[in-house]
Design a protein around this motif. Sequence first.
Motif, short mmCIF file in Angstrom:
data_model
loop_
_atom_site.label_atom_id
_atom_site.label_comp_id
_atom_site.label_asym_id
_atom_site.label_seq_id
_atom_site.Cartn_x
_atom_site.Cartn_y
_atom_site.Cartn_z
N LEU A 171 59.70 11.40 14.80
CA LEU A 171 58.97 12.65 15.05
C LEU A 171 57.98 12.51 16.20
CD1 LEU A 171 58.36 13.99 11.43
CD2 LEU A 171 60.40 14.16 12.88
N HIS A 172 58.33 11.66 17.17
CA HIS A 172 57.53 11.53 18.39
C HIS A 172 57.93 12.66 19.34
CE1 HIS A 172 54.95 9.51 21.22
NE2 HIS A 172 55.91 9.56 22.14
N VAL A 173 56.95 13.33 19.93
CA VAL A 173 57.19 14.50 20.78
C VAL A 173 57.00 14.13 22.25
CG1 VAL A 173 56.48 16.87 21.27
CG2 VAL A 173 56.33 16.00 18.93
N THR A 174 57.99 14.46 23.08
CA THR A 174 57.90 14.21 24.51
C THR A 174 58.38 15.43 25.30
OG1 THR A 174 60.10 13.18 24.53
CG2 THR A 174 58.21 11.71 24.31
N ARG A 175 57.96 15.49 26.54
CA ARG A 175 58.41 16.53 27.48
C ARG A 175 59.81 16.15 27.95
NH1 ARG A 175 58.35 17.87 32.95
NH2 ARG A 175 57.51 19.95 33.39
N HIS A 176 60.77 17.07 27.84
CA HIS A 176 62.16 16.73 28.12
C HIS A 176 62.82 17.81 29.00
CE1 HIS A 176 66.46 15.94 26.98
NE2 HIS A 176 66.01 14.71 27.14
N PRO A 177 63.07 17.52 30.29
CA PRO A 177 63.77 18.47 31.16
C PRO A 177 65.24 18.61 30.74
CG PRO A 177 62.61 16.79 32.45
CD PRO A 177 62.62 16.33 31.03
N GLN A 178 65.75 19.83 30.79
CA GLN A 178 67.14 20.11 30.42
C GLN A 178 67.72 21.17 31.34
OE1 GLN A 178 67.18 21.22 26.26
NE2 GLN A 178 66.57 19.18 25.58
N ARG A 179 69.06 21.22 31.35
CA ARG A 179 69.77 22.25 32.11
C ARG A 179 70.90 22.79 31.26
NH1 ARG A 179 71.65 20.18 37.59
NH2 ARG A 179 69.53 20.87 38.11
N TYR A 180 71.08 24.11 31.30
CA TYR A 180 72.20 24.78 30.63
C TYR A 180 72.96 25.59 31.68
CZ TYR A 180 69.99 23.67 26.16
OH TYR A 180 69.45 23.01 25.10
N VAL A 181 74.29 25.45 31.68
CA VAL A 181 75.14 26.14 32.65
C VAL A 181 76.26 26.86 31.91
CG1 VAL A 181 76.60 25.90 34.70
CG2 VAL A 181 74.65 24.35 34.37
N ARG B 97 53.39 23.59 16.99
CA ARG B 97 53.23 25.04 17.18
C ARG B 97 53.02 25.36 18.66
NH1 ARG B 97 51.82 27.64 12.25
NH2 ARG B 97 51.56 26.11 10.58
N ARG B 98 53.50 26.57 19.02
CA ARG B 98 53.25 27.11 20.36
C ARG B 98 52.64 28.48 20.19
NH1 ARG B 98 55.10 30.49 24.17
NH2 ARG B 98 54.94 29.80 26.34
N SER B 99 51.46 28.68 20.79
CA SER B 99 50.78 29.98 20.67
C SER B 99 51.46 31.00 21.58
CB SER B 99 49.31 29.85 21.05
OG SER B 99 49.17 29.76 22.46
N VAL B 100 51.17 32.27 21.37
CA VAL B 100 51.72 33.32 22.22
C VAL B 100 51.25 33.16 23.67
CG1 VAL B 100 52.05 34.98 20.37
CG2 VAL B 100 49.88 34.93 21.60
N HIS B 101 50.19 32.40 23.88
CA HIS B 101 49.66 32.17 25.23
C HIS B 101 50.22 30.89 25.85
CE1 HIS B 101 46.97 35.45 24.38
NE2 HIS B 101 46.51 34.82 23.32
N GLY B 102 51.10 30.18 25.11
CA GLY B 102 51.76 29.00 25.67
C GLY B 102 51.10 27.67 25.40
N ALA B 103 50.07 27.64 24.57
CA ALA B 103 49.40 26.38 24.23
C ALA B 103 50.09 25.72 23.05
CB ALA B 103 47.93 26.64 23.91
N TRP B 104 50.47 24.46 23.21
CA TRP B 104 51.11 23.70 22.13
C TRP B 104 50.06 22.92 21.36
CZ3 TRP B 104 56.32 23.66 20.92
CH2 TRP B 104 57.18 24.29 21.83
N SER B 105 50.30 22.76 20.06
CA SER B 105 49.45 21.92 19.22
C SER B 105 50.34 21.24 18.19
CB SER B 105 48.37 22.76 18.52
OG SER B 105 48.98 23.71 17.64
N CYS B 106 49.84 20.13 17.66
CA CYS B 106 50.60 19.48 16.59
C CYS B 106 49.68 18.76 15.63
CB CYS B 106 51.68 18.55 17.13
SG CYS B 106 51.11 17.02 17.83
N PRO C 127 54.32 9.65 15.05
CA PRO C 127 54.64 11.08 15.18
C PRO C 127 53.63 11.77 16.10
CG PRO C 127 53.68 10.62 13.02
CD PRO C 127 53.89 9.30 13.69
N GLY C 128 54.08 12.87 16.69
CA GLY C 128 53.23 13.62 17.61
C GLY C 128 53.37 13.09 19.02
N GLY C 129 52.48 13.51 19.89
CA GLY C 129 52.53 13.10 21.28
C GLY C 129 51.54 13.91 22.09
N ASP C 130 51.65 13.81 23.42
CA ASP C 130 50.74 14.47 24.34
C ASP C 130 51.16 15.92 24.53
OD1 ASP C 130 49.00 15.26 26.29
OD2 ASP C 130 49.84 13.95 27.86
N VAL C 131 50.58 16.84 23.79
CA VAL C 131 50.95 18.24 23.90
C VAL C 131 50.50 18.85 25.24
CG1 VAL C 131 51.05 18.66 21.42
CG2 VAL C 131 48.89 19.01 22.64
#
Length: 196
Positions: free
Chosen positions: A142-152, A70-79, A92-96
């Motif tokens: 279901l492991h969660v990681t931070r993943h940089p991406q680009r869309y062009v 989940r992501r709150s309206v204030h930008g805090a992630w939880s799992c 499953p899960g990871g460092d939110v």
Amino acid sequence: MRGLVWMKDGGAEYAEVDLGAELTAVGVAIGTDPVPYRLEYTLRTLTGYVTELLSVRVHGAGWHRALDLRRSVHGAWSCETKEEGNLGGPSPGGDVNALGDALDCDLALSPLTNTMPILRHGLDANDGRIDLVTAWVGVPHLHVTRHPQRYVHLAQGRVRFEGEGFGADLTLDGDGVVADYPGLARLMSGDASPAW
């Protein structure tokens, strides 16, 4: 509401998707790598296609995993996670705490979650490029990681996706949904109602 079917090299995915100011979807996928599995998900965004909830359940022979991200309206992630049986690999899960600047979830092997940043930034129809970070959810672990991406934006209905040494030119349908993701999935059906 649309019923969408993507065929994949290692399985298939079906989702019932409602696209408006927000996106809501329920879906099911089957896959074969690294082991056979069945996955069910619920996805809900806030206005502007910013992730609010991704709930995933995945089952295989003798194991089960679950993730509520989940992501709150204030930008805090939880799992919250559950794990039964022996699948091996990461839990499953990871460092939110590493996800603070992420607006999107990215469910691995699901072209639907690529649609959210494309629509939010209008890249299906307008010139532009966006660099962002997602909460990437590996499948089936279901492991969660931070993943940089680009869309062009490449052309009307075509967007280039890049992420950590990988890239693909995505073709979108008239709603901005990913219709062709080379090497991953191809949309086979997307009609809102059957043609009798």
